[in-house]
Motif scaffolding. Structure first.
Motif, PDB file in Angstrom:
ATOM      1  N   MET A  67     -34.648  32.186 -22.476  1.00  0.00           N
ATOM      2  CA  MET A  67     -35.891  31.460 -22.166  1.00  0.00           C
ATOM      3  C   MET A  67     -36.925  31.761 -23.249  1.00  0.00           C
ATOM      4  O   MET A  67     -37.371  32.903 -23.376  1.00  0.00           O
ATOM      5  N   THR A  68     -37.296  30.743 -23.970  1.00  0.00           N
ATOM      6  CA  THR A  68     -38.309  30.928 -25.016  1.00  0.00           C
ATOM      7  C   THR A  68     -39.704  30.781 -24.396  1.00  0.00           C
ATOM      8  O   THR A  68     -39.857  30.148 -23.337  1.00  0.00           O
ATOM      9  N   PRO A  69     -40.720  31.332 -25.062  1.00  0.00           N
ATOM     10  CA  PRO A  69     -42.087  31.157 -24.546  1.00  0.00           C
ATOM     11  C   PRO A  69     -42.460  29.674 -24.450  1.00  0.00           C
ATOM     12  O   PRO A  69     -43.158  29.260 -23.517  1.00  0.00           O
ATOM     13  N   GLU A  70     -41.967  28.882 -25.401  1.00  0.00           N
ATOM     14  CA  GLU A  70     -42.286  27.438 -25.400  1.00  0.00           C
ATOM     15  C   GLU A  70     -41.677  26.752 -24.175  1.00  0.00           C
ATOM     16  O   GLU A  70     -42.315  25.915 -23.537  1.00  0.00           O
ATOM     17  N   ARG A  71     -40.431  27.115 -23.873  1.00  0.00           N
ATOM     18  CA  ARG A  71     -39.782  26.475 -22.727  1.00  0.00           C
ATOM     19  C   ARG A  71     -40.481  26.888 -21.424  1.00  0.00           C
ATOM     20  O   ARG A  71     -40.678  26.063 -20.521  1.00  0.00           O
ATOM     21  N   LEU A  72     -40.858  28.156 -21.336  1.00  0.00           N
ATOM     22  CA  LEU A  72     -41.554  28.597 -20.121  1.00  0.00           C
ATOM     23  C   LEU A  72     -42.878  27.836 -19.966  1.00  0.00           C
ATOM     24  O   LEU A  72     -43.221  27.369 -18.872  1.00  0.00           O
ATOM     25  N   ALA A  73     -43.586  27.686 -21.094  1.00  0.00           N
ATOM     26  CA  ALA A  73     -44.846  26.922 -21.048  1.00  0.00           C
ATOM     27  C   ALA A  73     -44.558  25.488 -20.608  1.00  0.00           C
ATOM     28  O   ALA A  73     -45.305  24.903 -19.807  1.00  0.00           O
ATOM     29  N   GLY A  74     -43.461  24.942 -21.118  1.00  0.00           N
ATOM     30  CA  GLY A  74     -43.077  23.574 -20.754  1.00  0.00           C
ATOM     31  C   GLY A  74     -42.748  23.451 -19.275  1.00  0.00           C
ATOM     32  O   GLY A  74     -43.134  22.476 -18.621  1.00  0.00           O
ATOM     33  N   ILE A  75     -42.066  24.430 -18.734  1.00  0.00           N
ATOM     34  CA  ILE A  75     -41.715  24.406 -17.300  1.00  0.00           C
ATOM     35  C   ILE A  75     -42.982  24.431 -16.447  1.00  0.00           C
ATOM     36  O   ILE A  75     -43.130  23.665 -15.491  1.00  0.00           O
ATOM     37  N   LEU A  76     -43.918  25.299 -16.812  1.00  0.00           N
ATOM     38  CA  LEU A  76     -45.166  25.399 -16.038  1.00  0.00           C
ATOM     39  C   LEU A  76     -45.969  24.108 -16.144  1.00  0.00           C
ATOM     40  O   LEU A  76     -46.523  23.620 -15.152  1.00  0.00           O
ATOM     41  N   ASP A  77     -45.996  23.569 -17.348  1.00  0.00           N
ATOM     42  CA  ASP A  77     -46.740  22.346 -17.611  1.00  0.00           C
ATOM     43  C   ASP A  77     -46.148  21.153 -16.849  1.00  0.00           C
ATOM     44  O   ASP A  77     -46.851  20.246 -16.419  1.00  0.00           O
ATOM     45  N   THR A  78     -44.822  21.193 -16.662  1.00  0.00           N
ATOM     46  CA  THR A  78     -44.103  20.059 -16.068  1.00  0.00           C
ATOM     47  C   THR A  78     -43.965  20.182 -14.556  1.00  0.00           C
ATOM     48  O   THR A  78     -44.154  19.208 -13.817  1.00  0.00           O
TER      49      THR A  78
END
Lengths: 138, 184
Positions: free
Chosen positions: A1-12
């Motif tokens: 899990m990259t920081p970008e993907r985690l941010a994307g999950i929260l954003d989505t």
């Protein structure tokens, strides 16, 4: 899990882990424990989730539930009638077929017998002896 | 990522297909509130939403006796049915709006702040939802409010999970902006 993907999950998907993709939930939760920026983002998304949860839809009233159940009964009753009707139609068709067959046999058989009789008669030697006109007289 | 777990609606649907009245009542209790919520949020009109919910239930009664178990998830199919019925309503409404009078303009003298104060948060959220583009609204209603897994929501909308995520992300961003300053 990259920081970008985690941010994307929260954003989505927002802040509720139950709404995150099943396959990524565990890794995202793990990542959250070491990612301060993601934790802040989680708080922001949680605020939006709370607001979204304010929008509720009133439950169906008794009249609507009654209409739904009445529609089922009507549909089910019609389905039974339809089955019964199809059964009757098939039985009627079979009966009509049997009657028609009987009629055909009743009408056709005499003709068949006549035809057979004629053929049988034709096949027989003549019923009359030749007229004696003296040609054969000794 | 599709789950192969047993469909939780299978047993009930089997009984409904046999004409079991108790199962039918259980099905109404389980599905009617969800159908009504979906249609209300997508159409923004209770009366239209009730008609869509009733029509969706009728489709269940018709489909139950011939449902092919194991081929599709019932709840996903039902959401697709309801979504299509909502699309029909919205298309009809759009055609009617094209020939109707222009909508009444808001009173310019009324203070926006005052109007906002008069509305509670739920109403404001519902209003914000209605301002979203149709596909974004569908995405957030299916995934957030109806609680469908992302694969199911994408299947109902006929798009990939990536496309669904893009719609969701944009929808949440718009909602965040529209609801700025509102505190629950």
């Amino acid at each position: 899990m990259t920081p970008e993907r985690l941010a994307g999950i929260l954003d989505t998907y927002g802040a509720k882990p139950a709404r995150w993709p099943d396959a990524e939930r565990a890794a995202a939760l793990q990542r959250l424990t070491v990612d301060a920026a993601a934790t802040q983002r989680l708080r922001d998304e949680a605020l939006l989730d709370v607001l979204l949860d304010c929008s509720t839809v009133p439950a169906p009233d008794a009249a609507m539930i009654q209409r739904a159940t009445a529609a089922f009964r009507q549909h089910h009753g019609l389905a039974i009638l339809r089955k019964w009707w199809v059964g009757c139609t098939l039985a009627s068709a079979a009966l009509a077929g049997a009657v028609a067959g009987t009629l055909v046999i009743a009408v056709a058989m005499p003709r068949f017998e006549d035809q057979q009789l004629l053929e049988w008669v034709d096949a027989q030697p003549t019923l009359f002896t030749p007229v004696d006109i003296g040609e054969g007289a000794p | 990522m599709a789950t192969e777990a047993a469909d939780p609606d299978d047993e009930l649907l089997r009984c409904v297909g046999k004409g079991d009245a108790t199962a039918m009542q259980a099905m109404v209790a389980r599905k009617l509130p969800r159908l009504l919520a979906l249609a209300t949020r997508l159409l923004g009109n209770r009366s239209d939403a009730e008609e869509v919910a009733q029509e969706s239930l009728l489709r269940i009664w018709r489909q139950a006796p011939r449902w092919r178990f194991g081929e599709a998830r019932f709840d996903t199919w039902l959401h697709r049915v309801a979504l299509n019925l909502c699309h029909d309503r919205l298309r009809k409404r759009h055609r009617e709006e094209l020939v109707a009078e222009p909508p009444e303009q808001p009173d310019p003298d009324a203070s926006p702040d005052l109007r906002l104060v008069q509305q509670d948060e739920g109403v404001r959220v519902a209003a914000a939802l209605r301002t979203l583009p149709e596909r974004q609204r569908e995405a957030i209603v299916l995934q957030y409010y109806q609680g469908l897994p992302n694969t199911a929501a994408a299947a109902v909308m006929g798009i990939s999970v990536e496309a669904l995520e893009s719609l969701l992300s944009r929808a949440r961003r718009s909602l965040r902006a529209a609801l700025q300053g509102v505190r629950a």
